[in-house]
Scaffold this motif. Structure first.
Motif, PDB file in Angstrom:
ATOM      1  N   PRO A 377       0.792  -1.217   0.095  1.00 45.28           N
ATOM      2  CA  PRO A 377       0.049   0.234  -0.103  1.00 45.28           C
ATOM      3  C   PRO A 377       0.728   1.470  -0.005  1.00 45.28           C
ATOM      4  O   PRO A 377       0.272   2.207  -0.441  1.00 45.28           O
ATOM      5  CB  PRO A 377      -0.725  -0.192   1.324  1.00 45.28           C
ATOM      6  N   ASP A 378       2.098   1.420   0.490  1.00 49.89           N
ATOM      7  CA  ASP A 378       2.777   2.288   0.545  1.00 49.89           C
ATOM      8  C   ASP A 378       4.389   1.985   0.739  1.00 49.89           C
ATOM      9  O   ASP A 378       4.719   0.820   1.203  1.00 49.89           O
ATOM     10  CB  ASP A 378       2.403   3.232   1.677  1.00 49.89           C
ATOM     11  N   LEU A 495       0.578   7.475  -0.272  1.00 50.95           N
ATOM     12  CA  LEU A 495       1.126   8.965   0.542  1.00 50.95           C
ATOM     13  C   LEU A 495       1.401   9.781  -0.722  1.00 50.95           C
ATOM     14  O   LEU A 495       2.071   9.508  -1.442  1.00 50.95           O
ATOM     15  CB  LEU A 495       2.158   8.329   1.405  1.00 50.95           C
ATOM     16  N   THR A 496       1.580  10.895   0.031  1.00 48.86           N
ATOM     17  CA  THR A 496       2.270  12.062  -0.941  1.00 48.86           C
ATOM     18  C   THR A 496       2.732  12.866   0.058  1.00 48.86           C
ATOM     19  O   THR A 496       2.405  13.095   1.059  1.00 48.86           O
ATOM     20  CB  THR A 496       1.118  12.874  -1.577  1.00 48.86           C
ATOM     21  N   VAL A 497       3.877  13.638  -0.438  1.00 48.02           N
ATOM     22  CA  VAL A 497       4.484  14.730   0.144  1.00 48.02           C
ATOM     23  C   VAL A 497       4.213  16.002  -0.434  1.00 48.02           C
ATOM     24  O   VAL A 497       4.672  16.187  -1.761  1.00 48.02           O
ATOM     25  CB  VAL A 497       6.157  14.428   0.238  1.00 48.02           C
ATOM     26  N   ARG A 498       3.572  16.840   0.037  1.00 47.56           N
ATOM     27  CA  ARG A 498       3.164  18.244  -0.763  1.00 47.56           C
ATOM     28  C   ARG A 498       3.213  19.443  -0.121  1.00 47.56           C
ATOM     29  O   ARG A 498       3.185  19.434   1.158  1.00 47.56           O
ATOM     30  CB  ARG A 498       1.498  17.867  -0.925  1.00 47.56           C
ATOM     31  N   LEU A 499       3.828  20.312  -0.834  1.00 46.04           N
ATOM     32  CA  LEU A 499       4.053  21.770  -0.323  1.00 46.04           C
ATOM     33  C   LEU A 499       2.867  22.658  -0.287  1.00 46.04           C
ATOM     34  O   LEU A 499       2.080  22.697  -1.469  1.00 46.04           O
ATOM     35  CB  LEU A 499       5.385  22.440  -0.972  1.00 46.04           C
ATOM     36  N   TYR A 500       2.305  23.050   0.760  1.00 43.90           N
ATOM     37  CA  TYR A 500       1.052  23.923   0.868  1.00 43.90           C
ATOM     38  C   TYR A 500       1.886  25.392   1.397  1.00 43.90           C
ATOM     39  O   TYR A 500       2.539  25.752   2.042  1.00 43.90           O
ATOM     40  CB  TYR A 500       0.205  23.643   1.875  1.00 43.90           C
ATOM     41  N   VAL A 501       1.137  26.568   0.316  1.00 38.99           N
ATOM     42  CA  VAL A 501       1.450  27.711   0.459  1.00 38.99           C
ATOM     43  C   VAL A 501       0.346  28.504   0.802  1.00 38.99           C
ATOM     44  O   VAL A 501      -0.629  28.474  -0.038  1.00 38.99           O
ATOM     45  CB  VAL A 501       2.357  28.148  -0.616  1.00 38.99           C
ATOM     46  N   ARG A 502       0.385  29.464   1.853  1.00 42.68           N
ATOM     47  CA  ARG A 502      -0.645  30.515   1.747  1.00 42.68           C
ATOM     48  C   ARG A 502      -0.738  31.522   0.853  1.00 42.68           C
ATOM     49  O   ARG A 502       0.212  32.229   0.566  1.00 42.68           O
ATOM     50  CB  ARG A 502      -0.626  31.290   3.318  1.00 42.68           C
ATOM     51  N   PRO A 503      -1.625  31.667   0.083  1.00 39.58           N
ATOM     52  CA  PRO A 503      -1.847  32.678  -0.871  1.00 39.58           C
ATOM     53  C   PRO A 503      -1.619  34.436  -0.323  1.00 39.58           C
ATOM     54  O   PRO A 503      -2.077  34.521   0.819  1.00 39.58           O
ATOM     55  CB  PRO A 503      -3.437  32.569  -1.481  1.00 39.58           C
TER      56      PRO A 503
END
Length: 584
Positions: A377-378, A495-503
């Motif tokens: 699964p991962d 699974l994912t490794v994701r970058l989140y940025v505040r607009p």
């Protein structure tokens, strides 16, 4: 004397060859270069101190307590994934030898040889031989208990049977169903009252010894709340796992098994190969499936030990077929000579071995695919490599849900220097599997101070395919959906490794009661890796994209990285209802 020596040599070969074949198949591709979530739990718990493990078991995973203590001793030699899996390889090899020993004892050496080889080449046995979990060890203990049961019925002592059965049940409590299979074998053999009394005493003592485990595990019933009642398709899948996933192997084995059932009942008080094998293969899974219609508890690995019964029934059928071919035929003068030529016996034995070899060739692609990390699964090692490459020192990391912190606990070097945003107390110090996190209010305050955050997450959760019940997990998801935008990501299985940025210009405040929903057509379900506090024992035989909650439209043969997913910026209009609480 030479006759006895040949008999001993034949028995030794019949037991040793399947064990060696199973060991070779188990060692092949053992180093996959990474662990998946279940193995990672075994690894990170096994590396804790004994007091820390003991503290953990009071809250979660008591059913795996004996295995964790065993793994603790194993990893003290060398902490590595290959060392973690080696006990399972050894246990599977022992099980193949024990299946062969059962065939030798209940029939003759060639039956044992055929049965042991059938077990060794079964993809299901090969899969769990390479898992750093307890199931291969449970199978070895259960098969040893069955052999001791046969010895006891044939005049041996009953106390070794009771001791081994009790220890096996402590490795996994569902092994307690095994004595019920043995009881059916006694009924088929029409055993006497004395045998029944001794059997009842040994099995009862093992059951009483398991009571503390049962009482503790009932208090941890939330760990299996994710399970669903098994269906007819579930039973059919298990049958294929026992007889062979490949069609050609399945139908040949099924025909031989039916042929073997004709000899299931022998003389009074006598156990037969099919009379022992069939109850072991059928009774534990059938009972667990029936109970699971009311209180779901069934997963196929919980009854892996029942696999040892199927080869015995198939080998018994092959022996009956060989018996037909061995019947003396009259010569050209019409005279029937007694006995069977030794050459014909050897030819038939070799023919059975070659037939098993052909089944191995048919199933070889399945065995080969199973050694690919993408079939799990991962792959937490792959996730950690992405984190080491993308996440810089001092950058904040959010694990969503908390179970994904398993990657950092198993491969801490990849996350060294990063900031675990939600963590309050580490896993070992807090006596939990994944650590203790801040509450929703504190988590909102921490996120409000950030303009960017790296997220290690279950892709299905980010796509809205299921909703976490825990308030902290809901807060993580709510804030990410409402205040941040996903920029770049790297998927590794589920699974994912994701970058989140505040607009720019976005306000850190979050409207009260706001909740990001899932697509209207998504059926909320709680996947294994979302069970609070659980070791996340996901069925590895099921492709990740075929599980409930996976991306719609992805089939079992679709590569993990090619499954469709909802866009990061998607915002469904209708919020889904949370899943119903699990039942015990």
């Amino acid at each position: 004397m030479p006759g006895r020596s040949r008999e001993r040599l034949a028995r030794a070969a019949a037991v040793g060859v399947p064990a060696l074949v199973m060991a070779a198949l188990g060692l092949w591709g053992l180093d996959r270069g990474g662990m998946w979530r279940d193995e990672a739990v075994s690894f990170q718990v096994g590396r804790r101190t004994v007091p820390q493990i003991w503290r953990l078991l009071h809250d979660v995973d008591a059913v795996h307590g004996m295995y964790y203590l065993f793994v603790h001793a194993v990893l003290a030699v060398h902490p590595g994934e290959v060392v973690l899996r080696l006990p399972s390889v050894c246990a599977a090899a022992v099980t193949a030898g024990l299946v062969a020993a059962l065939g030798c004892r209940l029939a003759r050496p060639r039956v044992g040889l055929w049965a042991g080889l059938l077990y060794a080449v079964a993809p299901m046995a090969g899969h769990y031989a390479q898992e750093g979990r307890s199931y291969a060890l449970v199978a070895a203990g259960a098969t040893c208990a069955t052999l001791l049961f046969v010895r006891a019925v044939q005049g041996g002592s009953w106390w070794p049977y009771g001791v081994v059965l009790g220890l096996t049940c402590w490795l996994h409590e569902f092994a307690v169903l095994l004595p019920l299979a043995h009881a059916v074998s006694l009924a088929l053999a029409r055993a006497g009252a004395r045998t029944w009394r001794r059997f009842g005493g040994a099995a009862g003592a093992a059951g009483l010894a398991l009571l503390p485990m049962v009482l503790v595990s009932r208090g941890q019933a939330a760990q299996v709340a994710w399970l669903r009642p098994p269906t007819a398709e579930t039973a059919g899948g298990l049958l294929r796992g026992f007889l062979g996933p490949a069609d050609e192997v399945y139908w040949v084995c099924a025909a031989l098994a039916l042929f073997g059932l004709a000899g299931m009942v022998g003389r009074r008080g006598e156990l037969t190969c099919a009379g022992v094998g069939l109850p072991v293969a059928v009774v534990p899974p059938a009972l667990l499936m029936l109970v699971s219609q009311v209180s779901p508890l069934y997963v196929d690995r919980y009854v892996l030990y029942a696999l040892s019964g199927a080869p015995l029934v198939v080998a018994a059928g092959a022996e009956r077929l060989a018996g037909v071919l061995e019947r003396p035929r009259p010569d050209r003068h019409g005279t029937v000579l007694p006995g069977v030529p030794a050459a014909r016996l050897r030819v038939l034995t070799l023919a059975g071995v070659l037939a098993v070899g052909l089944s191995l060739l048919h199933q070889f692609p399945l065995l080969q695919q199973d050694r690919d990390p993408a079939r799990r699964p991962d792959d937490l090692a792959a996730v950690s490599r992405v984190a080491a490459r993308e996440v810089g020192p001092g950058e904040p990391v959010l694990f969503l849900p908390a179970q994904t912190r398993n990657a950092a606990l198993t491969y801490p070097r990849a996350f060294r220097g990063t900031r675990d945003l939600a963590l309050v107390a580490g896993a070992a110090r807090s006596g939990t599997l994944y650590g203790r996190e801040a509450g929703p209010g504190e988590l909102r305050r921490r996120l409000a101070r950030l303009d960017r955050v790296w997220v290690v997450a279950d892709r299905r959760l980010l796509a809205g395919r299921w909703i976490p019940r825990d308030p902290t997990e809901r807060t993580k998801l709510t804030v990410l959906w409402q205040q941040f935008t996903g920029e770049r990501e790297s998927d590794r299985g589920l699974l994912t490794v994701r970058l989140y940025v505040r607009p720019l210009g976005a306000h850190p405040g979050t409207p009260a009661g706001a909740w990001p929903g899932a697509p209207v057509d998504a059926r909320p379900g709680t996947p294994a890796d979302a069970r609070p506090g659980s070791a996340a024992d996901v069925d590895p035989s099921t492709p990740a994209d075929a599980r409930p909650g996976s991306a719609v439209g992805s089939g079992p043969g679709t590569p993990a990285g090619a499954r469709p997913r909802a866009p990061v910026s998607a915002r469904p209009r209708t919020p889904p209802r949370p899943p119903r609480p699990g039942r015990w």
